[in-house]
Design a protein around this motif. Structure first.
Motif, short mmCIF file in Angstrom:
data_model
loop_
_atom_site.label_atom_id
_atom_site.label_comp_id
_atom_site.label_asym_id
_atom_site.label_seq_id
_atom_site.Cartn_x
_atom_site.Cartn_y
_atom_site.Cartn_z
N CYS A 27 0.84 -1.20 0.00
CA CYS A 27 0.00 0.00 0.00
C CYS A 27 0.88 1.25 0.00
O CYS A 27 1.03 1.94 1.01
CB CYS A 27 -0.89 -0.06 1.23
N ASN B 88 -9.91 -0.43 1.92
CA ASN B 88 -9.41 -0.26 3.29
C ASN B 88 -10.34 -0.86 4.34
O ASN B 88 -10.23 -0.55 5.52
CB ASN B 88 -9.18 1.22 3.59
N LEU C 296 -4.69 7.15 2.03
CA LEU C 296 -4.86 5.81 2.60
C LEU C 296 -3.62 4.93 2.42
O LEU C 296 -3.54 3.86 3.01
CB LEU C 296 -6.06 5.10 1.97
#
Length: 133
Positions: free
Chosen positions: A10, A25, A105
């Protein structure tokens, strides 16, 4: 059932401007569309109206075979989440506020002078190890 591509770290260095990436997520699923995605791919997902300036585009999984395949991946991710099977799906276009939110994120990246998640865990591990000696 749908076979998903390999999961990648990620991190923003894995997000290419030429790609369209599914980001999940646990609360939502986003298709992050890169700035330099092949126009033929966009047409295969959204149809020919993707080339019309100002066209309002919506994701219709029944519109094209590629859109149906993307939708199958989204549904597979939802099934894999067990007790939280439904997560909203959204297409995120380049240079939008949503793009900034999705990129935030990517927890493997350092943010605002703070270390990346992996670097932070290594730092904590070193502290714990030194205290145990």
């Amino acid at each position: 059932y749908c076979h998903l591509p390999a999961t990648v770290m990620c991190s923003s260095d894995k997000v290419t401007p030429q790609g369209a990436h599914l980001v999940e997520n646990g609360e939502g699923i986003w298709m992050l569309v890169g700035n330099d995605v092949d126009p033929l791919f966009l047409e295969s997902v959204f149809g020919p109206q993707v080339h019309q300036p100002g066209a309002v585009l919506s994701f219709d999984p029944d519109a094209t075979r590629t859109a149906a395949r993307i939708w199958a991946m989204v549904e597979q991710i939802r099934r894999m989440k067990g007790s939280h099977p439904w997560m909203p799906f959204r297409v995120v276009w380049p240079s939008t506020r949503d793009e900034s939110r999705v990129l935030a994120l990517l927890l493997e990246d350092p943010v605002a002078g703070h270390p990346s998640y992996v670097d932070y865990l290594c730092h904590i591990h070193k502290q714990v190890s030194s205290r145990m000696q």
